[in-house]
Write an enzyme that holds these catalytic residues in place. Structure first.
Site, short mmCIF file in Angstrom:
data_model
loop_
_atom_site.label_atom_id
_atom_site.label_comp_id
_atom_site.label_asym_id
_atom_site.label_seq_id
_atom_site.Cartn_x
_atom_site.Cartn_y
_atom_site.Cartn_z
N GLU A 397 0.79 -1.34 -0.02
CA GLU A 397 0.02 0.14 0.07
C GLU A 397 0.81 1.43 0.03
OE1 GLU A 397 -0.60 -2.71 1.88
OE2 GLU A 397 -2.50 -3.36 1.18
N GLN A 419 -7.98 -2.45 -0.86
CA GLN A 419 -8.50 -3.56 -1.08
C GLN A 419 -9.70 -3.52 0.22
OE1 GLN A 419 -6.96 -7.86 -1.11
NE2 GLN A 419 -7.59 -7.35 -3.41
N PHE A 420 -9.21 -3.14 1.15
CA PHE A 420 -10.28 -3.06 2.43
C PHE A 420 -9.66 -1.57 3.00
CE2 PHE A 420 -11.43 -7.09 1.65
CZ PHE A 420 -12.51 -7.18 2.05
N ALA A 421 -10.55 -0.71 3.59
CA ALA A 421 -10.29 0.52 4.05
C ALA A 421 -9.20 0.25 5.31
CB ALA A 421 -11.32 1.24 4.58
N ASP A 422 -9.37 -0.74 6.06
CA ASP A 422 -8.47 -1.30 7.02
C ASP A 422 -7.08 -1.28 6.69
OD1 ASP A 422 -10.75 -3.04 9.13
OD2 ASP A 422 -11.16 -3.01 6.97
N PHE A 423 -6.87 -1.61 5.36
CA PHE A 423 -5.38 -1.83 5.05
C PHE A 423 -4.66 -0.49 4.70
CE2 PHE A 423 -7.26 -6.01 3.32
CZ PHE A 423 -7.16 -6.60 4.52
N HIS A 464 -11.55 -6.14 8.75
CA HIS A 464 -12.23 -5.86 7.40
C HIS A 464 -13.41 -5.20 7.68
CE1 HIS A 464 -9.59 -9.46 6.22
NE2 HIS A 464 -9.74 -8.95 5.16
#
Ligand SMILES: Cc1ncc(C[n+]2csc(CCOP(=O)(O)OP(=O)(O)O)c2C)c(N)n1
Ligand SMILES: [Mg+2]
Length: 658
Positions: A397, A419-423, A464
């Site tokens: 990222e 891919q997910f906001a968490d990442f 996630h």
């Protein structure tokens, strides 16, 4: 020292000398000024001049260089007027950052130099982005980026080299191995014999170059740069050299063994080359004297100009004005037919139409090409726009956000899909430190949109399900958009991409396939900083955004007797405070509903703003309703307990009864 001058003519040989002598003489002067307390910190590049000068001379003037804190020779060889450098170091207006950042922490499009941020590593990914732009536009240009050997331990280094290799980007990664990173010797920094050996692991050509030999640096880098221009690819260059002074002047060199100092002093790049030029009759004494006199005269004259320059007078509105690049919002309406779309389709359509609007827009993310992204938002994009503009990325990222920044520096636009906001936490540093601060620091826009599939309600557990907008709303320089409906999502995404500032665009996963709305087929925009008033009533103001807006609607539908203004903020930065004030002054009661846990979330700031501005119209304390102060749990019943949705109705009724 062995100088293989092969086909270099005397003019070139003298130019190499002159260009090394200049930073050396400037530094000697700086050390005096430092002792006199006339300048602040100084990071010395004495003993390493051949690298900065040799690399810069091998580059074309329209090719970007991304230097570090010891690379004065890059700046002087690019012929930045010295008074501008001196002003920069004194924090004056003729510098490059209006007193907002120090030393070499600046860039200049005029001289095609992109300076570092303190964090060292991020600029390597930025170089990838610049190189990507030149590759996509077939410019046959090479980008050079510098790092110390200490910086190679950062993840950014690994990520950037890997991306450059996978994408065959025309970058020269120039590692100045000077023996130390602050007080840390190379033996405590890495375990391989040479940093160049790592090239193999990245599938990348690499070279070891004697960094104290200007002729070797220049001729080898010249050859490599020319070959990259014709055959775009990354190359790792390790320059062996030594840091002859402290990390910065105040910190000294006590920890450096004297034998090392003595051995490297004998390899001084300026003195050795000077002796060689003298011995070979290329540099005569009168020429040498004249050369030095000229440079010393120039330094003194320009220093005086910088000292004579008025100091910057603080002006709040100037500072606030420069945080964001001015953006003239264009309202684009359409009376095209509407179609009923789910949120996910509206985002996909919006993105696709922006790709059509902006031929210079590149989108990057994991699995977004043929696979279409994990949520299928970019399905069919590769077929329409090609793999150059719809780019699958390795799992990195940081480097991809940095590459987005590099594209922006090169005049292009980028959308990065998390891919997910968490990442996004793995790309956090470049977002909050590079993108957010770039315009304020040196007027360089960061034209990057980061798409953030976020939120709970899908039983996906702590990594996630987060809605992490508060990580960004508190950082000046970022814009934060958080639509709750398909119509808003499509129009706001178009604006986010038009806006040259960095935008975090939140897309709630639980709404992707559950919310439908009639949406115009054609391209249109919606303004930032304008909330929408979804319901009108005099009893209370409900303020929310994202999925929580739908919780509020559900609650109002179940309680027809409650007459509420329901404000959907739509964008959190900028925030539509006027809409909030107008409503709260009418109703006298305010409740803020947010999906994130309470402490430090935007609900707290909105509550404070209301209290500071509407206190006299309030009939009750402002109420915040938010999720539990725990990570988000996985199984449905725990997640439901966690979420604020369950407490909202009771809290609303309590507030009305106050
Ligand atoms: C992320 C981060 N960690 C630590 C520092 C503090 N720091 C600044 S420069 C430096 C040493 C860098 O060493 P190297 O990359 O070898 O470059 P050199 O100073 O030797 O030229 C350190 C530890 C920093 N600026 N950023
Ligand atoms: Mg070092």
């Amino acid at each position: 020292m062995d100088y293989q001058i092969s086909n270099l003519d005397n003019n070139k040989l003298l130019e190499l000398y002159k260009n090394m002598l200049k930073p050396r003489l400037i530094e000697e002067k700086m050390l005096i000024l430092l002792r006199q307390g006339k300048i602040s910190k100084w990071f010395s590049g004495i003993g390493q001049e051949a690298i900065a000068v040799g690399v810069t001379m091998a580059m074309h003037t329209d090719e970007y260089i991304l230097p570090m804190h010891r690379n004065l020779g890059v700046f002087t060889t690019r012929e930045i007027p010295l008074y501008r450098l001196f002003s920069q170091w004194q924090g004056k207006s003729n510098g490059f950052t209006k007193g907002r950042d120090r030393s070499f922490h600046f860039g200049t499009q005029e001289f095609k130099i992109v300076g570092m941020i303190s964090h060292l590593g991020p600029q390597m990914g930025v170089a990838d982005g610049i190189a990507l732009a030149s590759k996509l536009k077939n410019k046959n240009q090479v980008t050079a980026v510098f790092t110390g050997e200490g910086g190679t331990s950062e993840g950014d280094f690994h990520e950037a080299l890997n991306v450059a290799s996978v994408w065959e980007l025309p970058v020269m990664f120039c590692v100045e191995n000077n023996g130390y990173g602050l007080s840390t010797p190379t033996s405590e920094q890495y375990r391989c014999e040479n940093i160049a050996d790592r090239g193999l692991g990245y599938g990348m050509e690499s070279h070891i170059i004697d960094g104290n030999n200007i002729v070797e640096v220049y001729t080898k880098v010249n050859e490599i740069a020319e070959s990259i221009r014709n055959n775009p690819r990354p190359v790792l260059l390790e320059f062996k050299t030594f840091r002859m002074r402290g990390h910065e002047e105040a910190s000294g060199t006590k920890y450096v063994p004297q034998e090392l100092m003595d051995a490297w002093a004998k390899k001084d790049p300026v003195e050795n080359y000077q002796a060689f030029l003298r011995d070979s009759g290329i540099l005569t004494e009168p020429v040498e004297v004249a050369l030095k006199e000229d440079i010393v005269h120039e330094i003194n004259e320009h220093l005086q100009m910088a000292f004579d320059e008025e100091p910057i007078i603080p002006n709040e509105s100037n500072e606030l004005h420069d945080v964001y690049k001015p953006f003239q919002y264009q309202d684009i309406n359409t009376d095209s037919k509407t179609v009923e779309l789910r949120l996910i389709d509206a985002i996909s359509e919006g993105l696709k139409q922006s790709m059509e609007q902006h031929p210079d827009l590149v989108i990057m993310g994991q699995d977004i090409a043929e696979y279409g992204g994990v949520f299928k938002i970019t399905e069919g994009f590769v077929e329409q726009f090609g793999r150059d503009r719809v780019r699958n990325t390795p799992i990195c990222e940081s480097a991809i956000v940095e590459a987005g920044m590099g594209l922006s520096i090169a005049g292009m636009k980028a959308v990065v899909e998390m891919q997910f906001a968490d990442f996004v936490s793995s790309g956090f540093n470049p977002i909050v430190n590079y993108l957010a601060k770039s315009h304020y620091r040196w007027s360089q826009e960061a034209d990057v949109v980061v798409r953030m599939p976020c939120g709970a309600g899908v039983a996906a557990g702590p990594f996630h399900s987060q809605t992490n907008e508060a990580w960004f709303t508190k950082t000046p320089g970022l814009k934060v958009v958080y639509p709750a409906f398909p119509f808003d999502a499509k129009g706001l995404l178009a604006t986010a991409i038009n806006d040259p500032n960095p935008v975090l665009f939140f897309e709630h996963k639980a709404l992707y396939r559950s919310v439908r709305q009639k949406v115009p087929k054609d391209y249109y925009t919606l303004p930032f900083g304008k909330a929408s008033l979804l319901r009108e009533g005099d009893d209370v103001t409900i303020i929310s955004y994202g999925a929580a807006v739908h919780w509020a609607i559900e609650t109002l539908d179940n309680n027809a007797d409650i007459k509420a203004d329901l404000i959907d903020l739509r964008t959190l930065q900028p925030l539509d405070v006027d809409a909030i004030f107008e409503s709260v002054r009418k109703t006298g009661r305010a409740i803020i509903l947010q999906e994130d846990s309470l402490f430090g979330g935007i609900a707290s700031d909105i509550a404070a703003i209301i209290m500071e501005n509407c206190f006299e119209q309030l009939d009750a304390p402002v109420k915040r309703v938010a999720s539990m102060e725990t990570p988000i749990p996985f199984i449905g019943q725990l997640e439901q307990q966690y979420l604020a949705k369950g407490q909202f109705e009771a809290a609303l009724k309590d507030l009305l009864a106050y």
